[in-house]
Motif scaffolding. Structure first.
Motif, PDB file in Angstrom:
ATOM      1  N   ASN A 218      47.345  33.562  39.082  1.00 19.91           N
ATOM      2  CA  ASN A 218      48.000  34.839  39.374  1.00 19.91           C
ATOM      3  C   ASN A 218      48.587  35.523  38.147  1.00 19.91           C
ATOM      4  OD1 ASN A 218      48.870  37.009  40.923  1.00 19.91           O
ATOM      5  ND2 ASN A 218      50.883  36.116  41.272  1.00 19.91           N
ATOM      6  N   GLU A 219      47.715  35.815  37.190  1.00 18.79           N
ATOM      7  CA  GLU A 219      48.224  36.613  36.053  1.00 18.79           C
ATOM      8  C   GLU A 219      48.426  38.050  36.522  1.00 18.79           C
ATOM      9  OE1 GLU A 219      46.794  39.273  34.465  1.00 18.79           O
ATOM     10  OE2 GLU A 219      48.295  39.393  32.880  1.00 18.79           O
ATOM     11  N   GLU A 220      47.537  38.546  37.380  1.00 20.33           N
ATOM     12  CA  GLU A 220      47.521  39.982  37.666  1.00 20.33           C
ATOM     13  C   GLU A 220      48.727  40.466  38.480  1.00 20.33           C
ATOM     14  OE1 GLU A 220      45.871  42.105  36.307  1.00 20.33           O
ATOM     15  OE2 GLU A 220      44.020  41.222  35.585  1.00 20.33           O
ATOM     16  N   GLY A 221      49.213  39.649  39.391  1.00 24.52           N
ATOM     17  CA  GLY A 221      50.383  40.091  40.163  1.00 24.52           C
ATOM     18  C   GLY A 221      50.069  41.218  41.137  1.00 24.52           C
ATOM     19  N   THR A 222      48.781  41.482  41.349  1.00 23.04           N
ATOM     20  CA  THR A 222      48.463  42.612  42.236  1.00 23.04           C
ATOM     21  C   THR A 222      48.575  42.218  43.698  1.00 23.04           C
ATOM     22  OG1 THR A 222      46.736  44.192  42.871  1.00 23.04           O
ATOM     23  CG2 THR A 222      45.995  42.092  42.034  1.00 23.04           C
ATOM     24  N   ARG A 223      48.191  40.991  44.055  1.00 21.93           N
ATOM     25  CA  ARG A 223      48.305  40.546  45.451  1.00 21.93           C
ATOM     26  C   ARG A 223      49.692  39.967  45.730  1.00 21.93           C
ATOM     27  NH1 ARG A 223      45.215  35.529  48.560  1.00 21.93           N
ATOM     28  NH2 ARG A 223      46.154  36.004  50.607  1.00 21.93           N
ATOM     29  N   PHE A 224      50.172  39.168  44.769  1.00 21.48           N
ATOM     30  CA  PHE A 224      51.527  38.591  44.864  1.00 21.48           C
ATOM     31  C   PHE A 224      52.281  38.992  43.595  1.00 21.48           C
ATOM     32  CE2 PHE A 224      50.752  35.843  48.478  1.00 21.48           C
ATOM     33  CZ  PHE A 224      49.439  35.411  48.362  1.00 21.48           C
ATOM     34  N   ALA A 225      53.250  39.887  43.756  1.00 21.19           N
ATOM     35  CA  ALA A 225      54.083  40.261  42.599  1.00 21.19           C
ATOM     36  C   ALA A 225      55.051  39.114  42.312  1.00 21.19           C
ATOM     37  CB  ALA A 225      54.846  41.544  42.903  1.00 21.19           C
ATOM     38  N   PRO A 226      55.466  38.944  41.042  1.00 15.96           N
ATOM     39  CA  PRO A 226      55.129  39.715  39.850  1.00 15.96           C
ATOM     40  C   PRO A 226      53.870  39.194  39.153  1.00 15.96           C
ATOM     41  CG  PRO A 226      56.784  38.103  39.280  1.00 15.96           C
ATOM     42  CD  PRO A 226      56.512  37.926  40.742  1.00 15.96           C
ATOM     43  N   ALA A 227      53.476  39.929  38.141  1.00 17.69           N
ATOM     44  CA  ALA A 227      52.359  39.474  37.296  1.00 17.69           C
ATOM     45  C   ALA A 227      52.801  38.251  36.494  1.00 17.69           C
ATOM     46  CB  ALA A 227      51.960  40.606  36.350  1.00 17.69           C
ATOM     47  N   MET A 228      51.820  37.509  35.968  1.00 17.56           N
ATOM     48  CA  MET A 228      52.055  36.309  35.158  1.00 17.56           C
ATOM     49  C   MET A 228      52.977  35.330  35.896  1.00 17.56           C
ATOM     50  SD  MET A 228      52.007  39.194  33.052  1.00 17.56           S
ATOM     51  CE  MET A 228      53.432  39.363  32.058  1.00 17.56           C
ATOM     52  N   LEU A 229      52.690  35.129  37.167  1.00 17.43           N
ATOM     53  CA  LEU A 229      53.601  34.333  38.002  1.00 17.43           C
ATOM     54  C   LEU A 229      53.597  32.861  37.592  1.00 17.43           C
ATOM     55  CD1 LEU A 229      55.596  34.295  40.378  1.00 17.43           C
ATOM     56  CD2 LEU A 229      53.650  33.943  41.917  1.00 17.43           C
ATOM     57  N   ALA A 230      52.399  32.255  37.440  1.00 18.55           N
ATOM     58  CA  ALA A 230      52.349  30.809  37.160  1.00 18.55           C
ATOM     59  C   ALA A 230      52.851  30.506  35.751  1.00 18.55           C
ATOM     60  CB  ALA A 230      50.930  30.281  37.339  1.00 18.55           C
TER      61      ALA A 230
ATOM     62  N   ALA B  59      58.499  31.318  43.726  1.00 13.61           N
ATOM     63  CA  ALA B  59      57.085  31.722  43.565  1.00 13.61           C
ATOM     64  C   ALA B  59      56.317  31.449  44.855  1.00 13.61           C
ATOM     65  CB  ALA B  59      56.451  30.962  42.397  1.00 13.61           C
ATOM     66  N   TYR B  60      56.512  30.277  45.452  1.00 17.36           N
ATOM     67  CA  TYR B  60      55.810  29.940  46.695  1.00 17.36           C
ATOM     68  C   TYR B  60      56.131  30.938  47.813  1.00 17.36           C
ATOM     69  CZ  TYR B  60      54.215  25.264  45.150  1.00 17.36           C
ATOM     70  OH  TYR B  60      53.585  24.210  44.527  1.00 17.36           O
ATOM     71  N   ASP B  61      57.327  31.528  47.774  1.00 20.24           N
ATOM     72  CA  ASP B  61      57.736  32.448  48.856  1.00 20.24           C
ATOM     73  C   ASP B  61      57.265  33.878  48.637  1.00 20.24           C
ATOM     74  OD1 ASP B  61      60.926  30.795  49.503  1.00 20.24           O
ATOM     75  OD2 ASP B  61      58.919  30.519  50.379  1.00 20.24           O
ATOM     76  N   ARG B  62      56.598  34.185  47.560  1.00 17.09           N
ATOM     77  CA  ARG B  62      56.095  35.547  47.354  1.00 17.09           C
ATOM     78  C   ARG B  62      55.058  35.857  48.435  1.00 17.09           C
ATOM     79  NH1 ARG B  62      59.689  37.591  45.489  1.00 17.09           N
ATOM     80  NH2 ARG B  62      58.570  39.313  44.539  1.00 17.09           N
ATOM     81  N   ARG B  63      55.083  37.078  48.947  1.00 23.85           N
ATOM     82  CA  ARG B  63      54.190  37.423  50.048  1.00 23.85           C
ATOM     83  C   ARG B  63      53.295  38.600  49.677  1.00 23.85           C
ATOM     84  NH1 ARG B  63      55.160  34.654  54.710  1.00 23.85           N
ATOM     85  NH2 ARG B  63      57.141  33.527  54.755  1.00 23.85           N
TER      86      ARG B  63
ATOM     87  N   GLN C 248      51.362  22.293  40.145  1.00 20.95           N
ATOM     88  CA  GLN C 248      51.803  22.718  41.485  1.00 20.95           C
ATOM     89  C   GLN C 248      51.707  24.231  41.701  1.00 20.95           C
ATOM     90  OE1 GLN C 248      55.685  20.960  41.200  1.00 20.95           O
ATOM     91  NE2 GLN C 248      55.085  19.046  42.205  1.00 20.95           N
ATOM     92  N   MET C 249      51.402  24.973  40.640  1.00 20.84           N
ATOM     93  CA  MET C 249      51.137  26.418  40.812  1.00 20.84           C
ATOM     94  C   MET C 249      49.647  26.705  40.762  1.00 20.84           C
ATOM     95  SD  MET C 249      53.617  28.504  41.461  1.00 20.84           S
ATOM     96  CE  MET C 249      53.086  30.105  40.817  1.00 20.84           C
ATOM     97  N   GLY C 250      48.845  25.628  40.719  1.00 19.57           N
ATOM     98  CA  GLY C 250      47.395  25.813  40.709  1.00 19.57           C
ATOM     99  C   GLY C 250      46.817  26.096  39.344  1.00 19.57           C
ATOM    100  N   THR C 251      47.655  26.106  38.312  1.00 23.45           N
ATOM    101  CA  THR C 251      47.113  26.346  36.973  1.00 23.45           C
ATOM    102  C   THR C 251      46.241  25.171  36.563  1.00 23.45           C
ATOM    103  OG1 THR C 251      48.937  27.786  36.333  1.00 23.45           O
ATOM    104  CG2 THR C 251      47.739  26.711  34.549  1.00 23.45           C
ATOM    105  N   MET C 252      45.094  25.480  35.948  1.00 25.58           N
ATOM    106  CA  MET C 252      44.107  24.458  35.582  1.00 25.58           C
ATOM    107  C   MET C 252      44.181  24.169  34.092  1.00 25.58           C
ATOM    108  SD  MET C 252      40.951  26.123  37.734  1.00 25.58           S
ATOM    109  CE  MET C 252      39.823  24.737  37.511  1.00 25.58           C
TER     110      MET C 252
END
Ligand code: HGY
Ligand code: MN
Ligand code: MN
Length: 416
Positions: free
Chosen positions: A131-143, A156-160, A64-68
């Motif tokens: 989303n490891e980078e966290g540059t577009r949606f903070a924080p890094a390593m989100l998933a 996590a879903y509410d990060r903007r 559900q976080m898109g991790t493959m």
């Protein structure tokens, strides 16, 4: 158990080829990549990775976080799988190898096992963490943080992002929001290969970093509010300049980090100034402080000193401030068994190696909370990363992937 065979090595040409095939998706403007998380380019890269995995006989699941999770079956379906992977998302001015090397080396391990007709008792799962980078949606390593139970899924879903787009909506939009609940998977171990992103291995002429620890990190997002006014007609003593306040905080962060050398770093990489007009004194500044140290006490002391310093600066300038912690993880000690498997593999393969502490954060830092985890590092040219000029040699990629291969296969147990 001894390694599966002295001569087990990956196919470096094939690995090098897929890395540069992936690099064609989301190209940067200076030879690197801009494949930020949940953009169309990220979606395209995911489809390519999925196709390669399926061609290699793996089944691909998405949570559900898109991790493959691309799985190569083991002979014992009940045996806990060995996970190997990293991330395919990049910085806006990122390199071609940060994260990508770790994911595609996992694919290369499976391709080589297929070529050699080698079966393992434990399944092997190649992973692309969202989303490891966290540059577009903070924080890094989100998933990986949601997977490890550090973040709630809805939070996590509410990060903007800076345009106000919501993580959950963007994940849905690119079609990579899976049904699988996050974090239910049990792992025998997780291994991650990553470029060092620092100069130590190259400076010392060493092929392999055996990562024993990861330094801790704090991201403090600061909002300073002053008063917009005319840059020409407002007398200096009457100004409440949020931009000047930010500049003084930048100097403060640097000074505090320098007080704890060599085991501390600090900088401000993200800055928004409002209204950002040439002839208006900035009324608001929003910026993120990134401080790190392998020592928890040092990190907490730096955090406290910086918060105190910001309050002093703002009080003296009659400007207000807010500090929100938008990212944090404590220093990490990786699993001794997994670390030893990596060290043994480097020795067996004849690669020079040294223990190293990771300066950057990685998905492995969170997964270490829920499964035995360790990392392998290879050098990068001038230690440069998070820069489109990031570069490695094919030989370094081969060394890292060979060591990863032996550690993974030894843990997954070859079936004769
Ligand atoms: O910020 C980090 O350390 C990682 O590169 N995302
Ligand atoms: Mn990375
Ligand atoms: Mn990175």
């Amino acid at each position: 158990m001894a390694a599966p065979g002295e001569n087990l090595r990956i196919n470096a040409d094939r690995l090098w080829e897929v890395i540069h095939e992936m690099a064609k998706i989301g190209p940067g403007v200076a030879g690197g990549n801009n494949r930020q998380t949940l953009t169309d380019e990220d979606g395209e890269g995911r489809h390519l990775f999925k196709r390669w995995c399926e061609e290699a006989g793996m089944s691909v699941a998405v949570d559900q976080m898109g991790t493959m999770f691309a799985m190569r079956p083991g002979t014992d379906p009940d045996a806990l799988p060995v996970y190997v992977g990293s991330h395919l998302d990049t910085q806006p001015t990122g390199g071609r190898y940060d994260g990508v090397l770790g994911v595609l080396s996992g694919l290369e391990i499976v391709r080589t096992l297929n070529d050699l007709g080698i079966r393992t008792k434990h399944p092997i799962v190649v992973t692309n963490w969202t989303n490891e980078e966290g540059t577009r949606f903070a924080p890094a390593m989100l998933a990986s943080g949601v997977f490890a139970g550090v973040h709630e899924l809805e939070w996590a879903y509410d990060r903007r992002d800076k345009e106000g787009k919501r993580f959950g909506d963007e994940l849905q939009r690119i079609g990579w929001k899976g049904d699988e609940p996050v974090g239910g998977r049990k792992m025998k171990a997780f291994f991650e290969l990553h470029i060092e992103q620092g100069p130590i291995l190259e400076d010392e002429g060493i092929d392999i970093g055996v990562v024993t620890h990861g330094q801790g990190l704090k991201w403090l997002q600061v909002t300073i509010t002053g008063k917009e006014s005319h840059t020409g007609s407002t007398p200096m003593p009457k100004r409440r300049n949020a931009g000047l306040g930010m500049a003084r905080v930048m100097e403060l962060v640097h000074e505090v980090a320098m007080d704890y050398q060599p085991n501390a770093v600090g900088a401000i990489g993200h800055v928004e100034i409002h209204p950002n007009s040439r002839n208006i004194i900035p009324g608001k500044a929003v910026f993120t402080i990134d401080i790190r140290s392998p020592d928890k006490k040092t990190l907490d002391t730096m955090d406290a000193r910086i918060r105190e310093g910001i309050a002093t600066i703002c009080e003296a300038m009659d400007i207000s401030h807010e500090v929100e912690q938008v990212g944090h993880f404590d220093p990490v000690t990786f699993d001794e068994g997994c670390v030893n498997a990596i060290r043994r593999a480097a020795e067996r393969l004849g690669y020079s190696h040294r223990d190293i502490v990771s300066g950057a954060g990685h998905d492995a830092c969170w997964i270490n909370r829920v499964a035995p985890t360790a990392m392998v590092m290879c050098p990068c040219v001038d230690g440069l990363s998070h820069n489109e000029a990031e570069e490695i040699s094919k030989e370094w990629a081969q060394a890292g992937a060979d060591v990863l291969f032996h550690a993974v296969v030894e843990t997954a147990e070859i079936v004769e």
